[in-house]
Write a protein that holds these residues in place. Structure first.
Motif, PDB file in Angstrom:
ATOM      1  N   PRO A  12      -3.538 -10.720  -2.281  1.00 41.00           N
ATOM      2  CA  PRO A  12      -3.384 -11.962  -1.502  1.00 41.00           C
ATOM      3  C   PRO A  12      -4.444 -12.124  -0.413  1.00 41.00           C
ATOM      4  N   ASP A  13      -5.102 -11.049  -0.005  1.00 41.10           N
ATOM      5  CA  ASP A  13      -6.105 -11.161   1.062  1.00 41.10           C
ATOM      6  C   ASP A  13      -7.471 -11.601   0.534  1.00 41.10           C
ATOM      7  N   ALA A  19      -5.086  -4.684   1.644  1.00 39.22           N
ATOM      8  CA  ALA A  19      -4.001  -4.052   0.877  1.00 39.22           C
ATOM      9  C   ALA A  19      -4.213  -2.531   0.905  1.00 39.22           C
ATOM     10  N   MET A  45       5.285  -5.139 -10.871  1.00 39.31           N
ATOM     11  CA  MET A  45       5.643  -4.141  -9.851  1.00 39.31           C
ATOM     12  C   MET A  45       7.143  -3.903  -9.779  1.00 39.31           C
ATOM     13  N   LYS A  46       7.917  -4.916 -10.227  1.00 35.75           N
ATOM     14  CA  LYS A  46       9.382  -4.809 -10.126  1.00 35.75           C
ATOM     15  C   LYS A  46      10.016  -4.408 -11.462  1.00 35.75           C
TER      16      LYS A  46
HETATM   17  N1  GTB Z   1       4.938   2.255   3.085  1.00 43.79           N
HETATM   18  C1  GTB Z   1       4.235   1.849   1.887  1.00 43.79           C
HETATM   19  C2  GTB Z   1       2.875   2.567   1.803  1.00 43.79           C
HETATM   20  O1  GTB Z   1       2.309   2.844   2.869  1.00 43.79           O
HETATM   21  O2  GTB Z   1       2.393   2.849   0.706  1.00 43.79           O
HETATM   22  C3  GTB Z   1       4.050   0.339   1.937  1.00 43.79           C
HETATM   23  C4  GTB Z   1       3.383  -0.155   0.672  1.00 43.79           C
HETATM   24  C5  GTB Z   1       3.178  -1.647   0.744  1.00 43.79           C
HETATM   25  O3  GTB Z   1       3.500  -2.318   1.733  1.00 43.79           O
HETATM   26  N2  GTB Z   1       2.636  -2.187  -0.349  1.00 43.79           N
HETATM   27  C6  GTB Z   1       2.394  -3.616  -0.422  1.00 43.79           C
HETATM   28  C7  GTB Z   1       3.093  -4.174  -1.658  1.00 43.79           C
HETATM   29  O4  GTB Z   1       3.053  -3.591  -2.705  1.00 43.79           O
HETATM   30  C8  GTB Z   1       0.889  -3.857  -0.573  1.00 43.79           C
HETATM   31  S1  GTB Z   1      -0.011  -3.286   0.830  1.00 43.79           S
HETATM   32  N3  GTB Z   1       3.720  -5.328  -1.477  1.00 43.79           N
HETATM   33  C9  GTB Z   1       4.367  -6.022  -2.554  1.00 43.79           C
HETATM   34  C10 GTB Z   1       5.848  -5.943  -2.459  1.00 43.79           C
HETATM   35  O5  GTB Z   1       6.383  -5.263  -1.566  1.00 43.79           O
HETATM   36  O6  GTB Z   1       6.488  -6.600  -3.302  1.00 43.79           O
HETATM   37  C11 GTB Z   1       0.570  -4.469   2.113  1.00 43.79           C
HETATM   38  C12 GTB Z   1      -0.351  -5.635   2.163  1.00 43.79           C
HETATM   39  C13 GTB Z   1      -0.224  -6.682   1.281  1.00 43.79           C
HETATM   40  C14 GTB Z   1      -1.078  -7.767   1.370  1.00 43.79           C
HETATM   41  C15 GTB Z   1      -2.039  -7.801   2.360  1.00 43.79           C
HETATM   42  N4  GTB Z   1      -2.894  -8.933   2.474  1.00 43.79           N
HETATM   43  O7  GTB Z   1      -3.005  -9.731   1.553  1.00 43.79           O
HETATM   44  O8  GTB Z   1      -3.552  -9.095   3.516  1.00 43.79           O
HETATM   45  C16 GTB Z   1      -2.176  -6.752   3.237  1.00 43.79           C
HETATM   46  C17 GTB Z   1      -1.322  -5.656   3.115  1.00 43.79           C
END
Ligand code: GTB
Length: 217
Positions: A12-13, A19, A45-46
């Protein structure tokens, strides 16, 4: 056996390296370990196949032979523990570096994640605007403490360690908020971390991966 990690099929970034696969890529680059990346879509992912690797249905994951890990902190620790370059050998210095890894994830990152939550996830709530200054001030409190400890040192405790890798990764998330620039020594710390060749390679790799997946057709 090739290490395989997972990353968003389309981050998404837009490939800005926010990420968390970037942290794992960076650690692998620091220790010189090649790796492969498997793209995972949000629906995938789910699904059971991914949930078997990551019980919370997230990225990143890490697979090496019959070892599968989730949680970025645990993955970065595993990489640093198995390969020289990110944790000192001397036991006390090693314990202090690990302490900084926990500090990054458990003490500095939570208020930063609150800012993301209030701005993006809860941005449409009537109380979001009122909550924002409180959240920003909590981040400032933490950054003031961190900045006092860093003082004019290059890294948090001697040479660059996995503690710095995680701390810088956590702080990078703040760049767009403007808060990081209120703390010039921390902004310089992040800039030093981002200038490391291993970070540059990790960033370029995630950007290329995003670009390839974003390509039409
Ligand atoms: N505690 C876990 C770890 O450190 O590994 C947290 C993992 C996590 O938050 N994963 C996120 C994820 O899979 C991606 S990194 N999310 C999907 C979900 O939960 O369904 C977090 C993240 C996502 C997007 C941005 N961005 O676009 O800027 C930045 C960070």
């Amino acid at each position: 056996m090739t290490i395989t990690i997972t990353a968003f099929e389309r981050s998404p970034d837009g490939g800005k390296g926010l990420a968390r696969d970037t942290r794992v890529r960076w650690a692998l680059e620091e220790v010189g370990q090649p790796y492969a990346v498997r793209a995972v879509s949000f629906p995938a992912m789910k699904q059971p196949a991914h949930l078997a690797l990551h019980p919370f249905g997230q990225i990143p994951t890490f697979e090496d032979g019959d070892l599968a890990l989730f949680e970025t902190g645990a993955i970065v620790f595993h990489i640093a523990d198995r390969h020289p370059g990110l944790l000192p050998r001397e036991p006390n210095a090693r314990a202090r570096a690990i302490t900084w890894m926990f500090a990054a994830l458990n003490t500095v990152e939570p208020p930063i994640l609150d800012l993301v939550t209030v701005r993006i996830v809860e941005g449409d709530k009537p109380w979001a605007e009122a909550r924002l200054p409180l959240v920003r001030d909590r981040i400032r409190d933490r950054l003031a403490q961190l900045s006092a400890r860093l003082a004019d040192a290059e890294w948090l405790d001697g040479p660059f360690t996995a503690g710095d890798l995680l701390m810088a990764s956590v702080l990078i998330r703040l760049k767009i908020s403007g808060i990081l620039n209120e703390f010039p020594s921390l902004a310089a710390y992040v800039a030093r971390a981002e200038a490391r060749p291993a970070y540059q390679r990790a960033f370029a790799a995630q950007l290329a991966f995003f670009t390839a997946n974003a390509a039409p057709g």
